[in-house]
Scaffold this motif. Structure first.
Motif, PDB file in Angstrom:
ATOM      1  N   GLN A  61       0.400 -14.488   2.914  1.00 22.64           N
ATOM      2  CA  GLN A  61       0.865 -13.361   2.092  1.00 22.64           C
ATOM      3  C   GLN A  61       2.391 -13.405   1.973  1.00 22.64           C
ATOM      4  N   LYS A 360      -2.362  -9.472  -1.860  1.00 22.40           N
ATOM      5  CA  LYS A 360      -1.965 -10.888  -1.854  1.00 22.40           C
ATOM      6  C   LYS A 360      -0.564 -11.062  -1.268  1.00 22.40           C
ATOM      7  N   TYR A 361       0.164  -9.934  -1.146  1.00 21.59           N
ATOM      8  CA  TYR A 361       1.542 -10.012  -0.647  1.00 21.59           C
ATOM      9  C   TYR A 361       1.733  -9.473   0.767  1.00 21.59           C
TER      10      TYR A 361
END
Ligand code: FAD
Length: 370
Positions: A61, A360-361
């Motif tokens: 991530q 996703k981060y």
């Protein structure tokens, strides 16, 4: 009536948030006030290396955030018309002394380049080829070249972004603010009401949120670097950044200016005094590559406070318990790279609403804020 937004913290996250609030469609319906006390900002002290692609960190991530952040900076440089004094895609060179390690790094660079075209050309350079790109080195080492790497002057970027946003919808106030136990912002003129507040206070986030009973798992770390004036260095601005194995980073800014850094001093925490031993260590590291450098060349020292989480990953988003509040911190040693993207995401969610999926981060915010 215009929506009133406050931003606490004028480092890279706060300044980028303010910039995107002034440029995204809908920004003209906002009245934005940014508060910053200017004390110990990490952004002002940062070395300025933007080159996340060869990192060995396993946190996917973080890698996604950092590489998307590096790409966003390329776009931001064009859109905000940043001068090359502020952002310059000079390329970066990561050196390895061991032949096997060097080839492994080059293989990694090729794999990553296939996934991230913004990384630009990658190449394996002999020591002589490194010296050809950085003629100031007296003791070059072989390395891997990444054309998309850049250097960024954090302080100059923040000043430019704030100045552009001030022409649209932003007011900047140089003062320290706090919260009461209900989450109301207290400024020097008393309590202020806002529709939404972004708390981008770096290592100071825990103390700001404490009155509301919110705990933040962030620790401060002192970082120091030195600025050298070396008049006989080439005057061109486009010399690459050198990231030598086991030594401090070497960042030629052109026009005789060289930055060497940075230290990672956990015990120093919020201390902003210059540590003489750290200055000596930084100079001696630089002398490994250029034995002409002397203490007389040092013209400045910068000290700042990084914010770290236990897993070295940044976090950002809206607090479920206090929906008016959005927070960001924990950007660690790569916040110049990730900060503008975090600012853009926060600005977008404030203007357009909703609960975006940022998995996703980052991990869930509850890992860091409780
Ligand atoms: C020496 C050093 C070298 C670095 N080198 C690099 C690098 O090469 N590449 C890279 O990508 N990153 C680098 N970093 C990391 C990067 O600088 C940081 O991660 C990033 O700048 C953090 O930005 P921020 O906006 O979260 O916090 P900050 O920049 O710390 O900004 C937070 C601001 O909030 C203000 N504030 C806090 N509390 C209050 C309050 N109550 N009222 C008003 N204002 C308040 C503070 O004064 C500060 O100005 C480096 C950092 C350091 C220290």
């Amino acid at each position: 009536m215009k929506k009133r937004i406050a931003i606490i913290g004028g480092g890279i996250v706060g300044a980028s948030t303010a910039y995107y609030l002034s440029t995204l469609p809908g920004g003209d319906q906002l009245d934005v006030t940014l508060y910053d006390d200017g004390v110990g900002q990490a952004t002002k002290a940062a070395a300025g290396i933007i080159s996340p692609w060869l990192s060995k960190r396993r946190n996917k991530q973080w890698y996604q955030l950092a590489t998307d952040g590096a790409s966003l900076l390329m776009t931001l440089a064009r859109k905000a018309n940043l001068s090359t004094e502020i952002y310059h895609q000079t390329g970066t060179i990561v050196t390895r002394t061991n032949e096997k390690d060097l080839h492994e790094l080059y293989t990694l660079a090729q794999e990553r380049q296939a996934e991230s075209p913004d990384m630009g050309e990658v190449a394996l350079l002999s020591a002589e080829e490194v010296q050809a790109r950085l003629p100031l080195l007296t003791r070059p080492q072989p390395g891997v070249w990444v054309a998309g790497g850049a250097r960024l002057d954090g302080q100059a970027l923040v000043e430019e972004l704030l100045s552009q946003a001030q022409q649209v919808n932003l007011t900047v106030k140089q003062e320290r603010v706090s919260f009461d136990h209900e989450g109301q912002l207290i400024a020097s003129a008393g309590a202020k009401r806002f529709d939404q507040i972004v708390v981008a206070a770096g290592a100071w986030l825990p103390e700001l949120l404490a009155p509301m009973g919110i705990k933040v798992a962030v620790r401060p770390q002192k970082g120091q670097l030195i600025v050298l004036n070396v008049p006989d260095y080439p005057t061109q601005e486009n010399m690459p950044v050198l990231m030598p194995e086991g030594e401090r980073d070497f960042i030629p800014f052109g026009h005789g200016k060289l930055v060497v850094g940075a230290t990672h001093d956990d015990e120093g925490q919020f201390d902003l005094s210059v540590t003489p031993d750290a200055t000596t260590d930084l100079l001696s590291s630089a002398q490994h590559f250029d034995d002409q450098l002397t203490a007389d060349s040092i013209v400045g020292t910068k000290v700042g406070t990084r914010a770290y989480t236990a897993d070295f990953a940044p976090f950002f988003g809206r607090l479920q318990s206090h929906p008016k509040l959005l927070v960001a911190s924990g950007l660690g040693a790569s916040g110049l790279t990730t900060g503008p993207l975090i600012g853009q995401l926060l600005a977008g969610t404030m203007i357009y609403g909703g609960t975006p999926d940022w998995s996703k981060y980052q991990k869930s915010l509850t890992n860091y804020v409780s």
